[in-house]
Design a protein around this motif. Structure first.
Motif, mmCIF file in Angstrom:
data_model
loop_
_atom_site.group_PDB
_atom_site.id
_atom_site.type_symbol
_atom_site.label_atom_id
_atom_site.label_comp_id
_atom_site.label_asym_id
_atom_site.label_seq_id
_atom_site.Cartn_x
_atom_site.Cartn_y
_atom_site.Cartn_z
ATOM 1 N N GLN A 58 35.776 47.670 39.566
ATOM 2 C CA GLN A 58 34.562 47.399 40.349
ATOM 3 C C GLN A 58 33.416 46.954 39.428
ATOM 4 O O GLN A 58 32.685 46.015 39.752
ATOM 5 N N SER A 59 33.270 47.599 38.278
ATOM 6 C CA SER A 59 32.216 47.216 37.334
ATOM 7 C C SER A 59 32.455 45.816 36.787
ATOM 8 O O SER A 59 31.521 45.027 36.634
ATOM 9 N N LYS A 61 34.015 43.410 38.320
ATOM 10 C CA LYS A 61 33.718 42.462 39.401
ATOM 11 C C LYS A 61 32.221 42.200 39.499
ATOM 12 O O LYS A 61 31.792 41.075 39.722
ATOM 13 N N LYS A 62 31.413 43.243 39.302
ATOM 14 C CA LYS A 62 29.951 43.094 39.363
ATOM 15 C C LYS A 62 29.441 42.153 38.273
ATOM 16 O O LYS A 62 28.435 41.483 38.453
ATOM 17 N N LYS A 64 30.888 39.506 37.312
ATOM 18 C CA LYS A 64 31.217 38.145 37.767
ATOM 19 C C LYS A 64 31.669 37.251 36.613
ATOM 20 O O LYS A 64 31.392 36.059 36.581
#
Length: 96
Positions: A58-59, A61-62, A64
């Motif tokens: 998740q981190s 993905k943040k 990008k």
């Protein structure tokens, strides 16, 4: 967070050498400043905090960042496969 009364469940069902039972798991959330302090405490104790702290999917993905960029710093581990629902626009982006 609510706890579940497990007294109504059967305790430990044994099947083929494995015991199936209701298990409780927990996880921790650290605010950024506290995570920094925790890493400092590890270093003070002579531990390398980076051997204990990792970036979650998740981190990442943040951030990008592309897989190409991240691959310069780590190795992508194979994920698990699952049959589940996803938003149609996300499905279309992945399969085009």
């Amino acid at each position: 967070m609510e706890t579940v009364d497990t007294s109504m469940f059967i305790e430990g069902v044994n099947a083929n050498g494995k015991v199936w039972d209701y298990m409780v798991s927990s996880s921790w959330h650290f605010e950024p400043d506290n995570l920094k302090a925790l890493a400092g405490m590890m270093a003070f104790e002579g531990l390398n905090p980076y051997e204990y702290l990792t970036l979650s999917a998740q981190s990442l993905k943040k951030l990008k960042w592309s897989d190409e960029v991240v691959s310069h710093y780590g190795i992508k581990k194979p994920g698990s496969e699952s049959f589940r629902s996803v938003k149609e626009e996300n499905y279309n982006q992945k399969n085009n």
